[in-house]
Design a protein around this motif. Sequence first.
Motif, PDB file in Angstrom:
ATOM      1  N   TYR A 195      62.073  50.172  59.443  1.00  0.00           N
ATOM      2  CA  TYR A 195      62.745  48.929  59.067  1.00  0.00           C
ATOM      3  C   TYR A 195      63.540  49.195  57.804  1.00  0.00           C
ATOM      4  O   TYR A 195      63.134  49.975  56.949  1.00  0.00           O
ATOM      5  CB  TYR A 195      61.733  47.812  58.820  1.00  0.00           C
ATOM      6  N   LEU A 196      64.673  48.525  57.660  1.00  0.00           N
ATOM      7  CA  LEU A 196      65.586  48.741  56.537  1.00  0.00           C
ATOM      8  C   LEU A 196      65.583  47.534  55.615  1.00  0.00           C
ATOM      9  O   LEU A 196      65.754  46.398  56.061  1.00  0.00           O
ATOM     10  CB  LEU A 196      67.001  48.982  57.072  1.00  0.00           C
ATOM     11  N   ARG A 197      65.374  47.782  54.319  1.00  0.00           N
ATOM     12  CA  ARG A 197      65.437  46.712  53.318  1.00  0.00           C
ATOM     13  C   ARG A 197      66.821  46.734  52.695  1.00  0.00           C
ATOM     14  O   ARG A 197      67.256  47.749  52.155  1.00  0.00           O
ATOM     15  CB  ARG A 197      64.368  46.923  52.250  1.00  0.00           C
ATOM     16  N   LEU A 198      67.507  45.601  52.739  1.00  0.00           N
ATOM     17  CA  LEU A 198      68.878  45.533  52.233  1.00  0.00           C
ATOM     18  C   LEU A 198      68.993  44.817  50.902  1.00  0.00           C
ATOM     19  O   LEU A 198      70.073  44.502  50.474  1.00  0.00           O
ATOM     20  CB  LEU A 198      69.774  44.818  53.254  1.00  0.00           C
ATOM     21  N   GLN A 199      67.877  44.522  50.233  1.00  0.00           N
ATOM     22  CA  GLN A 199      67.961  43.798  48.978  1.00  0.00           C
ATOM     23  C   GLN A 199      67.292  44.537  47.817  1.00  0.00           C
ATOM     24  O   GLN A 199      66.529  43.939  47.078  1.00  0.00           O
ATOM     25  CB  GLN A 199      67.326  42.426  49.148  1.00  0.00           C
ATOM     26  N   PRO A 200      67.538  45.838  47.632  1.00  0.00           N
ATOM     27  CA  PRO A 200      66.978  46.480  46.452  1.00  0.00           C
ATOM     28  C   PRO A 200      67.647  45.980  45.177  1.00  0.00           C
ATOM     29  O   PRO A 200      67.088  46.024  44.109  1.00  0.00           O
ATOM     30  CB  PRO A 200      67.240  47.959  46.675  1.00  0.00           C
ATOM     31  N   CYS A 201      68.871  45.491  45.291  1.00  0.00           N
ATOM     32  CA  CYS A 201      69.589  44.875  44.174  1.00  0.00           C
ATOM     33  C   CYS A 201      70.514  43.832  44.773  1.00  0.00           C
ATOM     34  O   CYS A 201      70.620  43.695  45.983  1.00  0.00           O
ATOM     35  CB  CYS A 201      70.374  45.925  43.391  1.00  0.00           C
ATOM     36  N   LYS A 202      71.187  43.074  43.968  1.00  0.00           N
ATOM     37  CA  LYS A 202      72.107  42.051  44.468  1.00  0.00           C
ATOM     38  C   LYS A 202      73.320  42.734  45.090  1.00  0.00           C
ATOM     39  O   LYS A 202      74.044  43.455  44.417  1.00  0.00           O
ATOM     40  CB  LYS A 202      72.562  41.135  43.335  1.00  0.00           C
ATOM     41  N   GLN A 203      73.536  42.516  46.363  1.00  0.00           N
ATOM     42  CA  GLN A 203      74.670  43.103  47.056  1.00  0.00           C
ATOM     43  C   GLN A 203      75.632  41.986  47.436  1.00  0.00           C
ATOM     44  O   GLN A 203      75.253  41.050  48.126  1.00  0.00           O
ATOM     45  CB  GLN A 203      74.212  43.830  48.312  1.00  0.00           C
ATOM     46  N   THR A 204      76.866  42.106  46.998  1.00  0.00           N
ATOM     47  CA  THR A 204      77.825  41.037  47.261  1.00  0.00           C
ATOM     48  C   THR A 204      78.318  41.051  48.700  1.00  0.00           C
ATOM     49  O   THR A 204      78.769  40.040  49.195  1.00  0.00           O
ATOM     50  CB  THR A 204      79.025  41.153  46.317  1.00  0.00           C
ATOM     51  N   SER A 205      78.215  42.186  49.392  1.00  0.00           N
ATOM     52  CA  SER A 205      78.746  42.243  50.752  1.00  0.00           C
ATOM     53  C   SER A 205      77.821  41.594  51.768  1.00  0.00           C
ATOM     54  O   SER A 205      78.272  41.087  52.780  1.00  0.00           O
ATOM     55  CB  SER A 205      79.024  43.686  51.153  1.00  0.00           C
ATOM     56  N   VAL A 206      76.512  41.612  51.559  1.00  0.00           N
ATOM     57  CA  VAL A 206      75.582  41.048  52.547  1.00  0.00           C
ATOM     58  C   VAL A 206      74.654  40.017  51.943  1.00  0.00           C
ATOM     59  O   VAL A 206      73.781  39.512  52.619  1.00  0.00           O
ATOM     60  CB  VAL A 206      74.739  42.160  53.210  1.00  0.00           C
ATOM     61  N   HIS A 207      74.814  39.687  50.684  1.00  0.00           N
ATOM     62  CA  HIS A 207      73.909  38.744  50.029  1.00  0.00           C
ATOM     63  C   HIS A 207      74.427  37.325  50.204  1.00  0.00           C
ATOM     64  O   HIS A 207      75.584  37.036  49.944  1.00  0.00           O
ATOM     65  CB  HIS A 207      73.792  39.073  48.545  1.00  0.00           C
TER      66      HIS A 207
END
Length: 111
Positions: free
Chosen positions: A6-18
């Motif tokens: 599984y992939l975690r996409l929120q290790p930091c604030k991401q403007t493209s997918v947040h």
Amino acid sequence: MGDWVYLRLQPCKQTSVHNKKLGKLAPRYYGPFKVLQKIEEVSYKLDLPLGSLIHLVFNVSNLKAKLGNQVVPRPTLLAVNVEMVLTPKPVLILDRKSIKLRSRTVTQVLV
């Protein structure tokens, strides 16, 4: 190689997918995705869907091993357009309501 993660996409604030509206309710992990290649000690290349606009190589801290033998891949990455703006699409619109304010009319939609 060949494992599912599984992939975690929120290790930091991401403007493209947040999405600020989702906040705490946003999913933490997406997938599962198949591991294609081990790049270095802590980086792996994943088999992401063709429409995803993110890089294929991730640090091991952003991955979580999938447990169990049965794998049902669900490539449900957030829909982002070319300008990296989130474009969610409603499944079904149940009801509409228009509210007239002082100088304008606001339409509310029940999704």
